[in-house]
Scaffold this active site. Structure first.
Site, PDB file in Angstrom:
ATOM      1  N   LYS A 169       0.835  -1.210   0.000  1.00  0.00           N
ATOM      2  CA  LYS A 169       0.000   0.000   0.000  1.00  0.00           C
ATOM      3  C   LYS A 169       0.868   1.258   0.000  1.00  0.00           C
ATOM      4  O   LYS A 169       0.648   2.167  -0.796  1.00  0.00           O
ATOM      5  CB  LYS A 169      -0.921   0.007   1.241  1.00  0.00           C
ATOM      6  CG  LYS A 169      -1.843  -1.201   1.317  1.00  0.00           C
ATOM      7  CD  LYS A 169      -2.757  -1.164   2.543  1.00  0.00           C
ATOM      8  CE  LYS A 169      -2.036  -1.230   3.872  1.00  0.00           C
ATOM      9  NZ  LYS A 169      -1.325  -2.507   4.126  1.00  0.00           N
ATOM     10  N   ARG A 171      -9.465   0.376   9.076  1.00  0.00           N
ATOM     11  CA  ARG A 171      -8.970  -0.969   9.333  1.00  0.00           C
ATOM     12  C   ARG A 171      -9.956  -1.803  10.127  1.00  0.00           C
ATOM     13  O   ARG A 171      -9.676  -2.958  10.419  1.00  0.00           O
ATOM     14  CB  ARG A 171      -7.711  -0.856  10.170  1.00  0.00           C
ATOM     15  CG  ARG A 171      -6.458  -1.051   9.376  1.00  0.00           C
ATOM     16  CD  ARG A 171      -5.361  -0.727  10.358  1.00  0.00           C
ATOM     17  NE  ARG A 171      -4.196  -1.492  10.139  1.00  0.00           N
ATOM     18  CZ  ARG A 171      -3.122  -1.005   9.527  1.00  0.00           C
ATOM     19  NH1 ARG A 171      -3.128   0.189   9.017  1.00  0.00           N
ATOM     20  NH2 ARG A 171      -2.060  -1.745   9.413  1.00  0.00           N
ATOM     21  N   ARG A 200      11.682  -5.697   4.715  1.00  0.00           N
ATOM     22  CA  ARG A 200      11.473  -4.255   4.504  1.00  0.00           C
ATOM     23  C   ARG A 200      12.468  -3.429   5.322  1.00  0.00           C
ATOM     24  O   ARG A 200      12.750  -3.726   6.475  1.00  0.00           O
ATOM     25  CB  ARG A 200      10.059  -3.845   4.895  1.00  0.00           C
ATOM     26  CG  ARG A 200       9.898  -2.302   4.843  1.00  0.00           C
ATOM     27  CD  ARG A 200       8.489  -1.841   4.936  1.00  0.00           C
ATOM     28  NE  ARG A 200       7.803  -2.406   6.076  1.00  0.00           N
ATOM     29  CZ  ARG A 200       6.492  -2.346   6.242  1.00  0.00           C
ATOM     30  NH1 ARG A 200       5.742  -1.766   5.339  1.00  0.00           N
ATOM     31  NH2 ARG A 200       5.928  -2.890   7.303  1.00  0.00           N
ATOM     32  N   ARG A 224      11.577  -1.348  10.853  1.00  0.00           N
ATOM     33  CA  ARG A 224      10.462  -1.059  11.752  1.00  0.00           C
ATOM     34  C   ARG A 224      10.398  -2.099  12.871  1.00  0.00           C
ATOM     35  O   ARG A 224      10.606  -3.286  12.623  1.00  0.00           O
ATOM     36  CB  ARG A 224       9.140  -1.067  10.963  1.00  0.00           C
ATOM     37  CG  ARG A 224       8.804   0.271  10.368  1.00  0.00           C
ATOM     38  CD  ARG A 224       7.631   0.259   9.433  1.00  0.00           C
ATOM     39  NE  ARG A 224       6.427  -0.422   9.903  1.00  0.00           N
ATOM     40  CZ  ARG A 224       5.273  -0.429   9.238  1.00  0.00           C
ATOM     41  NH1 ARG A 224       5.176   0.229   8.072  1.00  0.00           N
ATOM     42  NH2 ARG A 224       4.232  -1.075   9.690  1.00  0.00           N
ATOM     43  N   ARG A 227       0.173  -9.236  13.280  1.00  0.00           N
ATOM     44  CA  ARG A 227      -0.473  -8.268  12.371  1.00  0.00           C
ATOM     45  C   ARG A 227      -1.309  -8.984  11.321  1.00  0.00           C
ATOM     46  O   ARG A 227      -2.382  -8.513  10.944  1.00  0.00           O
ATOM     47  CB  ARG A 227       0.592  -7.387  11.704  1.00  0.00           C
ATOM     48  CG  ARG A 227       1.175  -6.359  12.655  1.00  0.00           C
ATOM     49  CD  ARG A 227       2.513  -5.864  12.199  1.00  0.00           C
ATOM     50  NE  ARG A 227       2.449  -5.090  10.982  1.00  0.00           N
ATOM     51  CZ  ARG A 227       3.471  -4.906  10.152  1.00  0.00           C
ATOM     52  NH1 ARG A 227       4.648  -5.450  10.417  1.00  0.00           N
ATOM     53  NH2 ARG A 227       3.332  -4.183   9.075  1.00  0.00           N
TER      54      ARG A 227
HETATM   55  P1  AP5 Z   1       4.840  -1.581   1.815  1.00  0.00           P
HETATM   56  O1  AP5 Z   1       4.497  -0.759   0.633  1.00  0.00           O
HETATM   57  O2  AP5 Z   1       5.580  -0.924   2.936  1.00  0.00           O
HETATM   58  O3  AP5 Z   1       3.545  -2.372   2.327  1.00  0.00           O
HETATM   59  P2  AP5 Z   1       2.286  -1.853   3.112  1.00  0.00           P
HETATM   60  O4  AP5 Z   1       1.096  -2.522   2.547  1.00  0.00           O
HETATM   61  O5  AP5 Z   1       2.265  -0.358   3.175  1.00  0.00           O
HETATM   62  O6  AP5 Z   1       2.619  -2.503   4.512  1.00  0.00           O
HETATM   63  P3  AP5 Z   1       2.575  -1.928   5.976  1.00  0.00           P
HETATM   64  O7  AP5 Z   1       3.265  -2.942   6.845  1.00  0.00           O
HETATM   65  O8  AP5 Z   1       3.125  -0.519   6.067  1.00  0.00           O
HETATM   66  O9  AP5 Z   1       1.105  -1.924   6.260  1.00  0.00           O
HETATM   67  P4  AP5 Z   1       0.476  -1.986   7.578  1.00  0.00           P
HETATM   68  O10 AP5 Z   1      -0.897  -1.738   7.161  1.00  0.00           O
HETATM   69  O11 AP5 Z   1       0.704  -3.149   8.437  1.00  0.00           O
HETATM   70  O12 AP5 Z   1       1.272  -0.850   8.425  1.00  0.00           O
HETATM   71  P5  AP5 Z   1       0.897   0.610   8.829  1.00  0.00           P
HETATM   72  O13 AP5 Z   1       2.138   1.409   8.743  1.00  0.00           O
HETATM   73  O14 AP5 Z   1      -0.325   1.078   8.125  1.00  0.00           O
HETATM   74  O15 AP5 Z   1       5.695  -2.831   1.285  1.00  0.00           O
HETATM   75  C1  AP5 Z   1       6.212  -3.798   2.185  1.00  0.00           C
HETATM   76  C2  AP5 Z   1       7.537  -4.341   1.633  1.00  0.00           C
HETATM   77  O16 AP5 Z   1       7.282  -5.026   0.413  1.00  0.00           O
HETATM   78  C3  AP5 Z   1       8.577  -3.251   1.298  1.00  0.00           C
HETATM   79  O17 AP5 Z   1       9.859  -3.728   1.582  1.00  0.00           O
HETATM   80  C4  AP5 Z   1       8.414  -3.042  -0.224  1.00  0.00           C
HETATM   81  O18 AP5 Z   1       9.603  -2.602  -0.825  1.00  0.00           O
HETATM   82  C5  AP5 Z   1       8.026  -4.440  -0.655  1.00  0.00           C
HETATM   83  N1  AP5 Z   1       7.148  -4.469  -1.832  1.00  0.00           N
HETATM   84  C6  AP5 Z   1       6.114  -3.629  -2.112  1.00  0.00           C
HETATM   85  N2  AP5 Z   1       5.533  -3.973  -3.273  1.00  0.00           N
HETATM   86  C7  AP5 Z   1       6.217  -5.065  -3.732  1.00  0.00           C
HETATM   87  C8  AP5 Z   1       6.093  -5.898  -4.877  1.00  0.00           C
HETATM   88  N3  AP5 Z   1       5.156  -5.677  -5.803  1.00  0.00           N
HETATM   89  N4  AP5 Z   1       6.961  -6.928  -5.028  1.00  0.00           N
HETATM   90  C9  AP5 Z   1       7.934  -7.157  -4.099  1.00  0.00           C
HETATM   91  N5  AP5 Z   1       8.098  -6.408  -3.001  1.00  0.00           N
HETATM   92  C10 AP5 Z   1       7.244  -5.371  -2.807  1.00  0.00           C
HETATM   93  O19 AP5 Z   1       0.490   0.402  10.354  1.00  0.00           O
HETATM   94  C11 AP5 Z   1       1.423   0.069  11.348  1.00  0.00           C
HETATM   95  C12 AP5 Z   1       0.730  -0.039  12.688  1.00  0.00           C
HETATM   96  O20 AP5 Z   1       0.135   1.236  13.035  1.00  0.00           O
HETATM   97  C13 AP5 Z   1      -0.427  -1.033  12.775  1.00  0.00           C
HETATM   98  O21 AP5 Z   1       0.002  -2.361  13.043  1.00  0.00           O
HETATM   99  C14 AP5 Z   1      -1.255  -0.442  13.917  1.00  0.00           C
HETATM  100  O22 AP5 Z   1      -0.692  -0.726  15.163  1.00  0.00           O
HETATM  101  C15 AP5 Z   1      -1.136   1.041  13.674  1.00  0.00           C
HETATM  102  N6  AP5 Z   1      -2.194   1.561  12.774  1.00  0.00           N
HETATM  103  C16 AP5 Z   1      -2.025   2.142  11.557  1.00  0.00           C
HETATM  104  N7  AP5 Z   1      -3.223   2.475  11.024  1.00  0.00           N
HETATM  105  C17 AP5 Z   1      -4.151   2.097  11.930  1.00  0.00           C
HETATM  106  C18 AP5 Z   1      -5.576   2.141  11.942  1.00  0.00           C
HETATM  107  N8  AP5 Z   1      -6.278   2.650  10.910  1.00  0.00           N
HETATM  108  N9  AP5 Z   1      -6.214   1.646  13.028  1.00  0.00           N
HETATM  109  C19 AP5 Z   1      -5.548   1.135  14.076  1.00  0.00           C
HETATM  110  N10 AP5 Z   1      -4.202   1.044  14.139  1.00  0.00           N
HETATM  111  C20 AP5 Z   1      -3.510   1.524  13.060  1.00  0.00           C
END
Ligand code: AP5
Length: 222
Positions: free
Chosen positions: A15, A90, A129, A164, A175
């Protein structure tokens, strides 16, 4: 009316990676609740202090905290031309709160892009990552070959690469479990409202980007 979008998908679906391209292409504001919460933790603000333990453990931060920051963010001036939500909503209560805020503010209903990836690939993506502590660039250890402590490859960035704290094996497992229980139901929620676009997110970053662009162009968005 300004175009609003949501990127939905499990942790590691890509994402954040696709958001970087989309906000540039569509000139909309990028709203990543994960980035906002990590910034709050780094600042040591009240929000950060409350959110930190949940995040480290791979659990969701309570709805009322996250809904509050998104409500405040979507009325900022840079969102008037549209916004892209990444990592929000979420949970069903978060989606309902967003619907209510959008209706109250008279904004356009968002198009929801659901990025689908198998669990095995998610674990590989998350455990490899790496990120920049300054510009937030998202990297992967096998693609860029940069590990913790290396300088950021970004132009004019003096940042350092880090991992991270929730990209450790235990937190990743947690997660993915939380995603299945609390976030996956949003696929049906938005499908029933006719807002959902499904995108296969396996393949290279560029291939996925082409598929996301095709799906959006089918709706006349790009
Ligand atoms: P990346 O693009 O970073 O993936 P992502 O989907 O953004 O993954 P996240 O882990 O950031 O999502 P998340 O939803 O768990 O975390 P968030 O920060 O929102 O890609 C991942 C890896 O894959 C990278 O190394 C990239 O290079 C690689 N990649 C990408 N595309 C690729 C491809 N096509 N092929 C190969 N490799 C690829 O949330 C973190 C924490 O914050 C949560 O756990 C929670 O505690 C809190 N939080 C955030 N939002 C909320 C909410 N709305 N409600 C409650 N808690 C929340």
């Amino acid at each position: 009316m300004a175009q609003n979008m949501i990127l939905l998908g499990p942790p590691g679906a890509g994402k954040g990676t696709q958001a970087e391209f989309l906000v540039e292409k569509l000139q909309v504001a990028h709203i990543s609740t994960g980035d906002m919460l990590r910034a709050a933790v780094a600042r040591g603000s009240q929000l950060g202090l409350k959110a930190n333990e949940y995040m480290k453990a791979g659990k969701l931060v309570p709805d009322e905290l996250v809904v509050g920051i998104v409500r405040e963010r979507i009325v900022e001036p840079d969102c008037s031309g549209g916004f892209l939500l990444d990592g929000f909503p979420r949970t069903i209560p978060q989606a309902e709160a967003l619907d209510a805020a959008i209706a109250q503010l008279g904004l356009g209903a968002p198009v929801v892009v659901n990025m689908q990836v198998a669990d095995e690939e998610l674990v590989t993506r998350l455990s490899g990552r790496r990120m920049c502590d300054q510009c937030g660039m998202i990297l992967h250890i096998t693609r860029e070959g940069l590990d913790v402590g290396a300088p950021c490859p970004g132009e004019n960035c003096n940042g350092t690469i880090y991992q991270r704290s929730d990209d450790q094996a235990e937190a990743i497992k947690q997660r993915l479990e939380v995603y299945k229980q609390q976030t996956q139901p949003l696929i049906d929620y938005y499908d029933a409202k006719g807002q959902l676009l499904r995108v296969e997110a396996l393949g290279t970053v560029e291939e996925v980007n082409d598929r996301v662009t095709d799906a959006l162009s089918g709706k006349g968005i790009v």
